[in-house]
Structures are given as C-alpha cells and as structure tokens.
Design an enzyme around this catalytic site. Sequence first.
Site, PDB file in Angstrom:
ATOM      1  N   LYS A 186       0.817  -1.205   0.000  1.00  0.00           N
ATOM      2  CA  LYS A 186       0.000   0.000   0.000  1.00  0.00           C
ATOM      3  C   LYS A 186       0.860   1.269   0.000  1.00  0.00           C
ATOM      4  O   LYS A 186       0.612   2.189  -0.776  1.00  0.00           O
ATOM      5  CB  LYS A 186      -0.810  -0.139   1.275  1.00  0.00           C
ATOM      6  CG  LYS A 186      -1.789   0.761   1.676  1.00  0.00           C
ATOM      7  CD  LYS A 186      -2.653   0.150   2.808  1.00  0.00           C
ATOM      8  CE  LYS A 186      -1.968  -0.151   4.126  1.00  0.00           C
ATOM      9  NZ  LYS A 186      -1.411   0.935   4.868  1.00  0.00           N
TER      10      LYS A 186
ATOM     11  N   ARG B  99      -9.651   2.658   8.967  1.00  0.00           N
ATOM     12  CA  ARG B  99      -9.352   1.253   9.238  1.00  0.00           C
ATOM     13  C   ARG B  99     -10.428   0.608  10.102  1.00  0.00           C
ATOM     14  O   ARG B  99     -10.349  -0.599  10.367  1.00  0.00           O
ATOM     15  CB  ARG B  99      -8.020   1.161   9.995  1.00  0.00           C
ATOM     16  CG  ARG B  99      -6.815   0.852   9.128  1.00  0.00           C
ATOM     17  CD  ARG B  99      -5.609   1.010  10.031  1.00  0.00           C
ATOM     18  NE  ARG B  99      -4.499   0.176   9.684  1.00  0.00           N
ATOM     19  CZ  ARG B  99      -3.370   0.647   9.126  1.00  0.00           C
ATOM     20  NH1 ARG B  99      -3.246   1.901   8.799  1.00  0.00           N
ATOM     21  NH2 ARG B  99      -2.370  -0.169   8.903  1.00  0.00           N
TER      22      ARG B  99
ATOM     23  N   ARG C 137      10.804  -7.543   5.027  1.00  0.00           N
ATOM     24  CA  ARG C 137      10.924  -6.115   5.348  1.00  0.00           C
ATOM     25  C   ARG C 137      11.505  -5.918   6.761  1.00  0.00           C
ATOM     26  O   ARG C 137      12.263  -4.981   7.000  1.00  0.00           O
ATOM     27  CB  ARG C 137       9.538  -5.448   5.267  1.00  0.00           C
ATOM     28  CG  ARG C 137       9.583  -3.948   5.490  1.00  0.00           C
ATOM     29  CD  ARG C 137       8.230  -3.303   5.279  1.00  0.00           C
ATOM     30  NE  ARG C 137       7.386  -3.390   6.455  1.00  0.00           N
ATOM     31  CZ  ARG C 137       6.128  -2.959   6.528  1.00  0.00           C
ATOM     32  NH1 ARG C 137       5.554  -2.424   5.469  1.00  0.00           N
ATOM     33  NH2 ARG C 137       5.436  -3.052   7.628  1.00  0.00           N
TER      34      ARG C 137
ATOM     35  N   ARG D  47      11.574  -1.357  11.874  1.00  0.00           N
ATOM     36  CA  ARG D  47      10.287  -1.014  12.485  1.00  0.00           C
ATOM     37  C   ARG D  47      10.033  -1.912  13.683  1.00  0.00           C
ATOM     38  O   ARG D  47      10.171  -3.128  13.588  1.00  0.00           O
ATOM     39  CB  ARG D  47       9.149  -1.166  11.457  1.00  0.00           C
ATOM     40  CG  ARG D  47       8.970   0.052  10.589  1.00  0.00           C
ATOM     41  CD  ARG D  47       7.905  -0.136   9.541  1.00  0.00           C
ATOM     42  NE  ARG D  47       6.593  -0.513  10.067  1.00  0.00           N
ATOM     43  CZ  ARG D  47       5.452  -0.264   9.411  1.00  0.00           C
ATOM     44  NH1 ARG D  47       5.455   0.369   8.254  1.00  0.00           N
ATOM     45  NH2 ARG D  47       4.297  -0.659   9.918  1.00  0.00           N
TER      46      ARG D  47
ATOM     47  N   ARG E 149      -1.068  -8.321  13.502  1.00  0.00           N
ATOM     48  CA  ARG E 149      -1.575  -7.224  12.663  1.00  0.00           C
ATOM     49  C   ARG E 149      -2.490  -7.761  11.559  1.00  0.00           C
ATOM     50  O   ARG E 149      -3.450  -7.109  11.165  1.00  0.00           O
ATOM     51  CB  ARG E 149      -0.415  -6.420  12.072  1.00  0.00           C
ATOM     52  CG  ARG E 149       0.293  -5.567  13.135  1.00  0.00           C
ATOM     53  CD  ARG E 149       1.576  -4.974  12.630  1.00  0.00           C
ATOM     54  NE  ARG E 149       1.353  -3.962  11.622  1.00  0.00           N
ATOM     55  CZ  ARG E 149       2.151  -3.760  10.578  1.00  0.00           C
ATOM     56  NH1 ARG E 149       3.228  -4.506  10.395  1.00  0.00           N
ATOM     57  NH2 ARG E 149       1.886  -2.824   9.720  1.00  0.00           N
TER      58      ARG E 149
HETATM   59  P1  AMP Z   1       0.829   1.428   8.572  1.00  0.00           P
HETATM   60  O1  AMP Z   1       2.120   2.112   8.289  1.00  0.00           O
HETATM   61  O2  AMP Z   1      -0.318   1.983   7.767  1.00  0.00           O
HETATM   62  O3  AMP Z   1       0.924  -0.065   8.498  1.00  0.00           O
HETATM   63  O4  AMP Z   1       0.476   1.764  10.107  1.00  0.00           O
HETATM   64  C1  AMP Z   1       1.333   1.366  11.161  1.00  0.00           C
HETATM   65  C2  AMP Z   1       0.580   1.355  12.487  1.00  0.00           C
HETATM   66  O5  AMP Z   1       0.068   2.672  12.771  1.00  0.00           O
HETATM   67  C3  AMP Z   1      -0.655   0.456  12.525  1.00  0.00           C
HETATM   68  O6  AMP Z   1      -0.332  -0.891  12.801  1.00  0.00           O
HETATM   69  C4  AMP Z   1      -1.439   1.100  13.668  1.00  0.00           C
HETATM   70  O7  AMP Z   1      -0.888   0.795  14.937  1.00  0.00           O
HETATM   71  C5  AMP Z   1      -1.193   2.578  13.415  1.00  0.00           C
HETATM   72  N1  AMP Z   1      -2.219   3.128  12.489  1.00  0.00           N
HETATM   73  C6  AMP Z   1      -2.028   3.610  11.239  1.00  0.00           C
HETATM   74  N2  AMP Z   1      -3.183   4.023  10.698  1.00  0.00           N
HETATM   75  C7  AMP Z   1      -4.136   3.799  11.641  1.00  0.00           C
HETATM   76  C8  AMP Z   1      -5.551   3.993  11.672  1.00  0.00           C
HETATM   77  N3  AMP Z   1      -6.211   4.485  10.627  1.00  0.00           N
HETATM   78  N4  AMP Z   1      -6.195   3.661  12.816  1.00  0.00           N
HETATM   79  C9  AMP Z   1      -5.545   3.165  13.881  1.00  0.00           C
HETATM   80  N5  AMP Z   1      -4.231   2.929  13.897  1.00  0.00           N
HETATM   81  C10 AMP Z   1      -3.525   3.241  12.795  1.00  0.00           C
END
Ligand code: AMP
Length: 188
Positions: A13, A88, A127, A133, A144
């Site tokens: 994404k 989400r 990754r 991370r 996740r």
């Molecule tokens: P991502 O980089 O999009 O995978 O986001 C990394 C982490 O940020 C996720 O696993 C959540 O802990 C938090 N996060 C990102 N976007 C959201 C969202 N829309 N709602 C809640 N937590 C989020």
Amino acid sequence: MRLLIMGPPGAGKGTQAVALAERIGGAHISTGDIFRANVAQETELGRTAKRFMDAGEYVPDEVTNAMVADRLAQDDAREAFLLDGYPRTLDQVAKLDEILNELGTQLDGVVALTVVEDELISRLLERAKVSGRTDDTEDVIRHRQDVYRAETEPLLAVYRDRGLLVEVDGMGTPDAVGQRIADALPSA
Ligand code: AMP
C-alpha cells in the site's frame, strides 16, 4: 480526485500510495507515517501511538480521527488527496464521512489491494530485516493480520455497496501492480 488506498499489512500500500498520490496531484496522507513521525519526534501523540503500534494494535479512533480531521483541513488536501491506511475501522468510516461532509466534498474511489496471506507474511518478514520497524516482529506481524481481518476487512463491503471499491491484484512487482492501478483508474 479524492481516493483511499486500502490493503492488509504487507500488501504494498505505501509504495503504491506514493506513486498514486503523485499521479492525482494530491496530498499523500498516511496515518502510519504521521504516527511514525510523531514517535520519532517524541511528541505526546507519538508517545500515545507507540504503545499501540508496537503491539500491532490500532491507535484509538478518537486519536486517529482528530489527527486526520486536522490534516484534511490543510490547503494541500483541498483539491485532491490520497488517504493511505485510513479509515481502518467502521467508526473511522463514519468520522471520515462527517469530515468530508463538513468540507463539502466526497470520495471518488477506494483502491483495495489484494494479496494472499502467505505472501503478506513473507514480505513482512523480509521487510523486518531491513526496516528497523518495532512492529515488524513475527508475532506482531501475525497479530496485525488478525486485527486487519477483524477490524478493517468489513470496510470493503461498505465501500463496495457504495459503488466506490476498485479491487486490484497486489501480487507481482511494484511496477506491475502500479500499472494495474493505473488501468483500473483511467481518470486518475
Ligand atoms: P501502517 O504504516 O499503515 O501499516 O500503520 C502502522 C501502524 O500505525 C498500525 O499498525 C497502527 O498501529 C497505526 N495506524 C495507522 N493508521 C491507523 C488507523 N487508521 N487507525 C488506527 N491505527 C492506525
């Protein structure tokens, strides 16, 4: 254009979002990136978010919603944006509807990347070796995926019912996937 990009962790994404945001000439708004920047700068928001992120949990809706409302009100998001990783949860969908309503606008489409689960896990483990991370450990990676299935997958039906969903096969190279997205969104 005002678009969302969705997909399970590891679907690619983020990579696709950068290219797509550039193509539509809009703000690329990644909630994950905003949280990570806040963690790095050790802000109050970052301290709150980090606890959830490290556990592979979602940051609470009220925190995330307020952050997105602020971001969408900024000038560079007025004409076009790509939301990456938001909404989400169903609560976030409702809040986004409200925010866009107040701004007098609406979504033009929702791109959903589909990738089989085994491929997602192996991409994320790969990754993890280079990303540094703290949410890329195997247990957290698996958790996740479970959180995505329980909380986020139901959003696909919501956007499908609204006639906004564009599902794109996320298997293959980033270039191949990018081409599929471009083909699926000819007006973007
Ligand atoms: P991502 O980089 O999009 O995978 O986001 C990394 C982490 O940020 C996720 O696993 C959540 O802990 C938090 N996060 C990102 N976007 C959201 C969202 N829309 N709602 C809640 N937590 C989020």
